[in-house]
Enzyme design. Structure first.
Site, PDB file in Angstrom:
ATOM      1  N   ASP A   8       0.923  -1.091  -0.035  1.00  0.00           N
ATOM      2  CA  ASP A   8       0.017   0.088  -0.204  1.00  0.00           C
ATOM      3  C   ASP A   8       0.897   1.138  -0.012  1.00  0.00           C
ATOM      4  O   ASP A   8       2.006   1.080   0.562  1.00  0.00           O
ATOM      5  CB  ASP A   8      -0.928   0.087   1.218  1.00  0.00           C
ATOM      6  CG  ASP A   8      -1.570   1.337   1.374  1.00  0.00           C
ATOM      7  OD1 ASP A   8      -2.298   1.486   0.552  1.00  0.00           O
ATOM      8  OD2 ASP A   8      -1.552   1.759   2.689  1.00  0.00           O
ATOM      9  N   ASP A  10      -0.183   5.051   0.574  1.00  0.00           N
ATOM     10  CA  ASP A  10      -0.448   6.095   1.651  1.00  0.00           C
ATOM     11  C   ASP A  10      -0.269   5.561   3.038  1.00  0.00           C
ATOM     12  O   ASP A  10      -1.100   4.481   3.379  1.00  0.00           O
ATOM     13  CB  ASP A  10      -1.864   6.750   1.389  1.00  0.00           C
ATOM     14  CG  ASP A  10      -1.967   7.419   0.003  1.00  0.00           C
ATOM     15  OD1 ASP A  10      -1.242   8.258  -0.103  1.00  0.00           O
ATOM     16  OD2 ASP A  10      -2.895   7.299  -0.666  1.00  0.00           O
ATOM     17  N   GLY A  45      -7.312   3.658   2.951  1.00  0.00           N
ATOM     18  CA  GLY A  45      -7.697   2.474   1.882  1.00  0.00           C
ATOM     19  C   GLY A  45      -8.943   2.794   1.125  1.00  0.00           C
ATOM     20  O   GLY A  45      -9.254   1.929   0.270  1.00  0.00           O
ATOM     21  N   ARG A  48     -12.055   8.003  -2.995  1.00  0.00           N
ATOM     22  CA  ARG A  48     -12.453   9.365  -2.352  1.00  0.00           C
ATOM     23  C   ARG A  48     -13.753   9.252  -2.452  1.00  0.00           C
ATOM     24  O   ARG A  48     -14.298   9.854  -1.249  1.00  0.00           O
ATOM     25  CB  ARG A  48     -12.105  10.104  -3.768  1.00  0.00           C
ATOM     26  CG  ARG A  48     -11.662  11.603  -3.478  1.00  0.00           C
ATOM     27  CD  ARG A  48     -11.299  12.282  -4.743  1.00  0.00           C
ATOM     28  NE  ARG A  48     -10.065  11.790  -5.067  1.00  0.00           N
ATOM     29  CZ  ARG A  48      -9.505  12.012  -6.279  1.00  0.00           C
ATOM     30  NH1 ARG A  48     -10.261  12.684  -7.225  1.00  0.00           N
ATOM     31  NH2 ARG A  48      -8.364  11.417  -6.984  1.00  0.00           N
ATOM     32  N   SER A 115      -5.357   4.845  -4.629  1.00  0.00           N
ATOM     33  CA  SER A 115      -5.418   6.168  -5.023  1.00  0.00           C
ATOM     34  C   SER A 115      -5.296   6.335  -6.413  1.00  0.00           C
ATOM     35  O   SER A 115      -4.477   5.800  -7.111  1.00  0.00           O
ATOM     36  CB  SER A 115      -4.329   6.812  -4.162  1.00  0.00           C
ATOM     37  OG  SER A 115      -4.054   8.413  -4.785  1.00  0.00           O
ATOM     38  N   ASN A 117      -3.851   9.260  -7.275  1.00  0.00           N
ATOM     39  CA  ASN A 117      -2.663  10.050  -7.342  1.00  0.00           C
ATOM     40  C   ASN A 117      -1.340   9.266  -7.149  1.00  0.00           C
ATOM     41  O   ASN A 117      -0.394  10.031  -7.121  1.00  0.00           O
ATOM     42  CB  ASN A 117      -2.832  11.080  -6.508  1.00  0.00           C
ATOM     43  CG  ASN A 117      -3.958  12.265  -6.599  1.00  0.00           C
ATOM     44  OD1 ASN A 117      -3.519  12.744  -7.641  1.00  0.00           O
ATOM     45  ND2 ASN A 117      -4.887  12.298  -5.706  1.00  0.00           N
ATOM     46  N   ASP A 169      -1.604  -0.495   6.063  1.00  0.00           N
ATOM     47  CA  ASP A 169      -1.715   0.415   7.388  1.00  0.00           C
ATOM     48  C   ASP A 169      -3.220   0.396   7.471  1.00  0.00           C
ATOM     49  O   ASP A 169      -3.591   1.154   8.567  1.00  0.00           O
ATOM     50  CB  ASP A 169      -1.032   1.760   7.120  1.00  0.00           C
ATOM     51  CG  ASP A 169      -1.893   2.733   6.162  1.00  0.00           C
ATOM     52  OD1 ASP A 169      -2.092   2.378   5.236  1.00  0.00           O
ATOM     53  OD2 ASP A 169      -2.179   4.024   6.615  1.00  0.00           O
TER      54      ASP A 169
HETATM   55  C1  G6P Z   1      -5.766   5.464  -0.289  1.00  0.00           C
HETATM   56  C2  G6P Z   1      -5.949   6.043   0.943  1.00  0.00           C
HETATM   57  C3  G6P Z   1      -7.320   6.793   1.108  1.00  0.00           C
HETATM   58  C4  G6P Z   1      -8.065   7.674  -0.146  1.00  0.00           C
HETATM   59  C5  G6P Z   1      -7.452   6.504  -1.320  1.00  0.00           C
HETATM   60  C6  G6P Z   1      -7.977   7.349  -2.598  1.00  0.00           C
HETATM   61  O1  G6P Z   1      -6.168   4.511  -0.322  1.00  0.00           O
HETATM   62  O2  G6P Z   1      -5.625   5.339   1.812  1.00  0.00           O
HETATM   63  O3  G6P Z   1      -7.233   7.703   2.198  1.00  0.00           O
HETATM   64  O4  G6P Z   1      -8.976   8.221   0.147  1.00  0.00           O
HETATM   65  O5  G6P Z   1      -6.223   6.143  -1.472  1.00  0.00           O
HETATM   66  O6  G6P Z   1      -7.022   8.349  -2.816  1.00  0.00           O
HETATM   67  P1  G6P Z   1      -7.090   9.649  -4.008  1.00  0.00           P
HETATM   68  O7  G6P Z   1      -5.722  10.118  -4.014  1.00  0.00           O
HETATM   69  O8  G6P Z   1      -7.638   8.706  -5.289  1.00  0.00           O
HETATM   70  O9  G6P Z   1      -8.268  10.679  -3.416  1.00  0.00           O
HETATM   71 MG    MG Z   2      -2.807   3.175   3.446  1.00  0.00          MG
END
Ligand code: G6P
Ligand code: MG
Length: 210
Positions: A8, A10, A45, A48, A115, A117, A169
């Site tokens: 993972d 973030d 995890g 969005r 994510s 991003n 995490d």
């Molecule tokens: C990860 C993070 C989440 C977040 C998700 C989407 O899983 O742990 O907290 O909401 O990614 O991320 P994004 O950058 O696409 O909004």
């Molecule tokens: Mg994470």
């Protein structure tokens, strides 16, 4: 002995979880929804839009889809602004050394993140070079706890889930790894989560247990 490790992003490889928190907190504050660290842990995890649904649920607020889209977009703009502060030195030496050691051992590595991003973060921090594959929010339709992101990651590596460990995490991420048939390793907020196959307090420990 595992042949692949899926990470993972973030909160495992980099502390972007704190930036997600700041960006969501500013949206929650605008909506007068009490939002602290405990509530933020529910979003680890989680995609969005699903994160926004959880926050709105905490405030008992329901909004039309267009307003939700606008809020999620605003959150992302703030988050991406915060991401611009990332540099290669935002990643700890321990994370870099662990990834390098896996590369040296010939163990395949992938990112498995919900994510959208993820690739931007890997680029800004110069982490791309350590990974054989990236499975992220752009190639999935179901976010964790669905195992899709990890199953795709294993597929990109040419390995079966049983040949891979997942480091996470998020409790939702551990559930996803278990559902996919991976060896699940909890760290940070998920260290000590009873559903994890193993828990580590520091990333280099995974080198001893895979
Ligand atoms: C990860 C993070 C989440 C977040 C998700 C989407 O899983 O742990 O907290 O909401 O990614 O991320 P994004 O950058 O696409 O909004
Ligand atoms: Mg994470």
């Amino acid at each position: 002995m595992k042949q692949g490790v899926i990470f993972d992003l973030d909160g495992v490889l980099i502390s972007t979880d704190e930036m997600h928190y700041k960006a969501w907190k500013s949206i929650a504050d605008e909506l007068n929804i009490p939002f602290g660290i405990k509530e933020n842990n529910l979003l680890r995890g989680v995609s969005r839009m699903a994160s926004l649904d959880i926050i709105l649920g905490l405030g008992n607020i329901s909004l039309p889809d267009e307003e939700k889209e606008a809020l999620a977009e605003r959150k992302n703009r703030r988050y991406v602004e915060l991401l611009q502060t990332l540099t290669p030195s935002s990643v700890s030496n321990e994370v870099r050394d662990t990834l390098k050691e896996l590369n040296d051992r010939g163990i395949k590595t992938a990112v498995g993140s919900s994510s959208k991003n993820a690739k931007l973060i890997l680029k800004l921090t110069d982490l791309e070079k350590y990974f054989d594959a990236v499975s992220d929010g752009t190639n999935i339709t179901h976010s964790k706890p669905d195992p899709e992101v990890f199953l795709k990651g294993a597929e990109f590596l040419g390995l079966s889930p049983g040949q891979c460990a997942v480091t996470e995490d998020a409790c939702a991420g551990i559930d996803a790894a278990n559902a996919g048939g991976f060896f699940s390793i909890g760290i940070g907020d998920a260290a000590g989560y009873e559903m994890s196959d193993a828990s580590i307090s520091s990333i280099r420990e995974l080198l001893d247990i895979i």
